[in-house]
Design a protein around this motif. Structure first.
Motif, PDB file in Angstrom:
ATOM      1  N   HIS A  66       0.979  -1.562   0.278  1.00  0.00           N
ATOM      2  CA  HIS A  66      -0.069   0.200   0.167  1.00  0.00           C
ATOM      3  C   HIS A  66       0.776   1.288  -0.457  1.00  0.00           C
ATOM      4  N   GLN A  67       0.413   1.958  -0.516  1.00  0.00           N
ATOM      5  CA  GLN A  67       1.402   3.498  -1.093  1.00  0.00           C
ATOM      6  C   GLN A  67       1.585   4.229   1.096  1.00  0.00           C
ATOM      7  N   PHE A  68       0.231   4.048   1.264  1.00  0.00           N
ATOM      8  CA  PHE A  68       0.640   4.820   2.814  1.00  0.00           C
ATOM      9  C   PHE A  68       2.048   3.920   3.415  1.00  0.00           C
ATOM     10  N   THR A  69       1.320   2.823   3.417  1.00  0.00           N
ATOM     11  CA  THR A  69       3.206   1.522   4.382  1.00  0.00           C
ATOM     12  C   THR A  69       4.514   2.207   3.720  1.00  0.00           C
ATOM     13  N   ARG A  70       3.959   2.060   2.325  1.00  0.00           N
ATOM     14  CA  ARG A  70       5.597   2.230   1.589  1.00  0.00           C
ATOM     15  C   ARG A  70       6.155   3.402   2.634  1.00  0.00           C
ATOM     16  N   ALA A  71       4.969   4.968   2.303  1.00  0.00           N
ATOM     17  CA  ALA A  71       5.635   6.425   2.750  1.00  0.00           C
ATOM     18  C   ALA A  71       6.229   6.333   4.235  1.00  0.00           C
ATOM     19  N   ILE A  72       5.375   5.574   4.718  1.00  0.00           N
ATOM     20  CA  ILE A  72       5.889   5.499   6.434  1.00  0.00           C
ATOM     21  C   ILE A  72       6.965   4.945   6.510  1.00  0.00           C
ATOM     22  N   ALA A  73       7.499   3.315   6.092  1.00  0.00           N
ATOM     23  CA  ALA A  73       8.529   3.274   6.067  1.00  0.00           C
ATOM     24  C   ALA A  73      10.153   3.704   4.766  1.00  0.00           C
ATOM     25  N   LYS A  74       9.555   4.804   4.176  1.00  0.00           N
ATOM     26  CA  LYS A  74      10.578   5.557   3.360  1.00  0.00           C
ATOM     27  C   LYS A  74      10.760   6.882   4.149  1.00  0.00           C
ATOM     28  N   ARG A  75       9.998   7.186   4.805  1.00  0.00           N
ATOM     29  CA  ARG A  75      10.334   8.389   5.914  1.00  0.00           C
ATOM     30  C   ARG A  75      11.447   8.113   6.665  1.00  0.00           C
TER      31      ARG A  75
ATOM     32  N   GLN B 117      16.710  -3.635  -2.922  1.00  0.00           N
ATOM     33  CA  GLN B 117      16.845  -3.163  -4.291  1.00  0.00           C
ATOM     34  C   GLN B 117      15.262  -1.583  -3.695  1.00  0.00           C
ATOM     35  N   ILE B 118      14.444  -2.363  -2.744  1.00  0.00           N
ATOM     36  CA  ILE B 118      13.797  -1.384  -2.437  1.00  0.00           C
ATOM     37  C   ILE B 118      14.425  -0.140  -2.335  1.00  0.00           C
ATOM     38  N   LEU B 119      15.596   0.276  -0.498  1.00  0.00           N
ATOM     39  CA  LEU B 119      16.267   1.559  -0.701  1.00  0.00           C
ATOM     40  C   LEU B 119      16.657   1.657  -1.650  1.00  0.00           C
ATOM     41  N   HIS B 120      17.224   0.934  -2.722  1.00  0.00           N
ATOM     42  CA  HIS B 120      17.888   1.636  -3.946  1.00  0.00           C
ATOM     43  C   HIS B 120      17.193   2.712  -4.609  1.00  0.00           C
TER      44      HIS B 120
END
Length: 350
Positions: A119-128, A145-148
């Motif tokens: 989900h975009q919401f959880t991806r945003a939490i993780a990225k931040r 790869q995700i972090l890259h």
């Protein structure tokens, strides 16, 4: 000179052998100058077992107080940032990481398995949370790869449990040999139909090998009932072995010829003990481990609808399978020590 205080956050005190193994490995790798405080679902047990300070992971007051008294905050390994089971995990861990950063603590994401994040919401939490960390190490290629993709630097190394020290298991060598370890866990993919097929296949495997079957729950709430159900149907020698010390849990596999495992860390512990392995994958992290170290197995969703076919595959691995060589295991252990170097650099490199 006083010690540096660090809050350690993970899925601890919940009776999960794999997550407890990550905690013990982290404590094993922390510089001696660091005084840890572990957030736990059972702080009294965590304090008693590991001789560390601990507090209730869901008490906002005690967690905030612990952070105010600390200089560092660590995500302590595992698949904390994933939303495949629920949104609660990324919200909880991401929220604590964000709070720590707002309070001025230096933050470390240690030995992480990032995702799946659907989900975009959880991806945003993780990225931040991750982009504001002082240091990051991940345990697999997909996480890197995700972090890259997010342009967040990290170090990649094998899961730190490869480097966990072991303890002998009392009475293990008194059990009949050969021994086959089995770890199954509750999961929607393990339907009653599939569990019945696996049980029938295990009965056939035991008849062919005359092995003592060791049923090894890693988390009692999700594994024990399944172990008891299987045990009631086995015709030959068997035993349910529940171990609370992760070092003993890893040491168990030194006395086993082959492991049939669902849980990610059951396979790592077994492979690290030069034990033949056969995986039953319910999660991308298990499938990725299968590919990385060439473990044979099935995706549970594609499990053959024939117990005889399953038992033949197990018997083939038992008779002709090759465990990892001692040289390969040592190489993996050495690379897992990169997670120690991340901690040393973060705490002592200022």
């Amino acid at each position: 000179m006083g010690k540096t205080r660090a809050v350690i956050c993970g899925y601890y005190g919940k009776g999960n052998g794999g997550d407890e193994a990550l905690l013990v490995t982290l404590l094993q790798m922390l510089p001696e100058s660091v005084q840890p405080l572990v957030l736990s679902g059972n702080p009294q047990e965590t304090k008693k077992r590991y001789q560390v300070e601990s507090c209730d992971r869901i008490s906002a007051f005690t967690v905030t107080r612990a952070m105010r008294a600390s200089e560092y905050f660590i995500w302590g390994g595992g698949s904390l940032m994933q939303d495949i089971t629920s949104w609660a995990s990324p919200i909880y861990y991401g929220g604590l990481m964000g709070l720590a950063q707002q309070m001025g603590l230096k933050t470390i994401a240690w030995a992480q398995g990032i995702g799946p994040l659907q989900h975009q919401f959880t991806r945003a939490i993780a990225k931040r949370a991750l982009e504001n960390c002082t240091a990051i190490s991940v345990r697999d290629r997909l996480s890197a790869q995700i972090l890259h993709q997010w342009q967040i630097p990290c170090l990649i190394a094998p899961d730190p449990v490869w480097a966990l020290q072991t303890k002998p298991v009392k009475g293990l060598w008194d059990l009949p040999a050969p021994r086959i370890a089995v770890n199954l866990r509750e999961h929607p993919s393990l339907t009653p139909h599939r569990l019945n097929h696996l049980t029938q296949a295990l009965i056939e495997l035991q008849r062919a090998t005359q092995a003592c079957i060791l049923l090894v729950p890693f988390q009692a709430t999700k594994d024990l009932k399944i172990a008891e159900k299987i045990a009631a149907q086995l015709p030959g020698s068997h035993q349910i072995i529940s171990l609370e010390d992760p070092r003993e849990l890893k040491g168990l596999f030194r006395g086993v010829e082959m492991t049939i495992g669902m849980r990610y860390h059951s396979l790592i512990m077994a492979a690290a003990a030069e034990c033949r392995c056969f995986a039953l994958s319910y999660d991308p992290k298990v499938s990725q481990l299968m590919a990385e170290i060439s473990i044979p197995g099935y995706e549970l969703e594609q499990l053959p609808d024939n117990p005889n076919e399953i038992s033949k595959a197990w018997l083939e691995e038992y008779v002709n399978g090759e465990p990892l060589s001692s040289e390969t295991i040592q190489s993996i252990r050495d690379r897992a020590e990169i997670h120690r170097e991340v901690l040393i650099e973060a705490f002592l490199g200022d």
